[in-house]
Scaffold this active site. Sequence first.
Site, PDB file in Angstrom:
ATOM      1  CG  ASP A 194       1.279   6.657  -3.197  1.00 25.67           C
ATOM      2  OD1 ASP A 194       0.725   7.007  -4.301  1.00 25.67           O
ATOM      3  OD2 ASP A 194       0.903   5.522  -2.897  1.00 25.67           O
TER       4      ASP A 194
HETATM    5  O1  MRU Z   1       2.701   1.901  -6.839  1.00 26.51           O
HETATM    6  P1  MRU Z   1       1.102   1.916  -6.666  1.00 26.51           P
HETATM    7  O2  MRU Z   1       0.361   1.173  -7.682  1.00 26.51           O
HETATM    8  O3  MRU Z   1       0.945   1.578  -5.191  1.00 26.51           O
HETATM    9  O4  MRU Z   1       0.729   3.294  -6.744  1.00 26.51           O
HETATM   10  C1  MRU Z   1      -0.629   3.659  -6.201  1.00 26.51           C
HETATM   11  C2  MRU Z   1      -0.883   5.324  -6.700  1.00 26.51           C
HETATM   12  O5  MRU Z   1      -0.019   5.949  -6.870  1.00 26.51           O
HETATM   13  C3  MRU Z   1      -2.385   5.740  -6.103  1.00 26.51           C
HETATM   14  O6  MRU Z   1      -2.390   6.835  -6.965  1.00 26.51           O
HETATM   15  C4  MRU Z   1      -2.281   6.114  -4.870  1.00 26.51           C
HETATM   16  O7  MRU Z   1      -1.799   5.099  -4.101  1.00 26.51           O
HETATM   17  C5  MRU Z   1      -3.510   6.259  -4.351  1.00 26.51           C
HETATM   18  S1  MRU Z   1      -4.436   4.894  -4.488  1.00 26.51           S
HETATM   19  C6  MRU Z   1      -6.110   5.038  -4.130  1.00 26.51           C
END
Ligand code: MRU
Length: 399
Positions: free
Chosen positions: A272
Amino acid sequence: MSEGRTLQAIKFDRKEIKLEILDQLVLPYTTHYIQIKSIDDAYKAIKSMQVRGAPAIAIVGAFSVVVDTYSHLKDSQTIGDLQESLNHLVKSRPTAVNLKNAIDDIRKILADYDTTQVIDESIFKKLLDYSTKLYDDDLANNLKIGENGLNYIKKSLEEEKFEGPFSIVTICNTGSLATSGHGTALGIIRSTYQALQKEKSNEKFFLDNIYPLETRPYNQGAKLTTYELEYEKIPSILICDNMVSSLIEHLNVGKDVHEKTSPVKFIIVGADRIVKNGDTANKIGTFQLATIANYFNTNKNTSIKFIVAAPRTTIDLETQHGEDIRIEERPRKELTTLVGPILNGSEVGEKITVGIATPGIQVWNPAFDVTPHNLIDAIITEDSKAFVKNKDGNFDLSN
Ligand code: MRU
């Protein structure tokens, strides 16, 4: 499972200027698109996790600016009004940097105008061009991430002279549903399976099985990653987040999991936010995966590579260290309740919420954690070279 299964998280009609997102809250049981007509609709959809995953959040945010400004072309929405809406939108999921980067880019477009300027066709066109490019680039970059990850995997196994079947562990959902398509960590898994499944591999090794983690508390692994893996017919076995050490040990000593015995050679995760020194914020539970790999590599003579996969839009060079990343906390109800449909055989019934914790209990629910760079073997982006640490143990992500 409903008819019309799809992996397309975002639908944007470039002629009609219409944005729809696949409601990820009802997957894997129901395929249902909802229309996003404004920036506020996008804020709510992102906040409630109808769309999630760092790149998908950014794309929906950018497209929402397009549909919002388009619907206001006949009245007098000003640059100042739009800037205010952007200030609101950026707060929807603060840890994922891709949305902030997209909003910063949009702010740069707007900076050429006075705040009182009414948004006209020509400004709208610039926003449309930016957002469609963001989407198209993301898809192209994910395909490159997949290929680069495959090359890294092949090189690692060759260097080690590894032969035979191997497995991969992954967390959360990082696939088509979290991006414009193909995915990042799951994109590498896709590309690797396409090239290295037993029947197709020209190498001395082949990819035998994936272990997606359930990913508590929101279960993106159980609901979304398994859905994608099943859709693509990639063999997988779902495990809980707290089973990883046992799984690795179990396979290492030659015991089977549903007749699969291939050792875990890679843990591949998305991101993220990756900061300048390589520290990486990703779904809560990622850090423990890296510590587990490190434990086995240090004490059990294994070689499990810990790989982070993300487009360069996830790299935040303005933040130096992981401790400076703001970690988003999510509602307590994600820990104290479970939401899902009643299943009666193959029939999908009404959605209900059930309690699974002591009422009123205090809850801590950070959505992400930060994996220190020293536990990361490689950061794979769309750039053909994999980022690996130099002899001093440092990443250089700046070029
Ligand atoms: O809370 P989320 O479902 O948005 O978390 C997503 C993740 O942690 C993913 O691994 C990250 O955003 C990369 S998505 C290609």
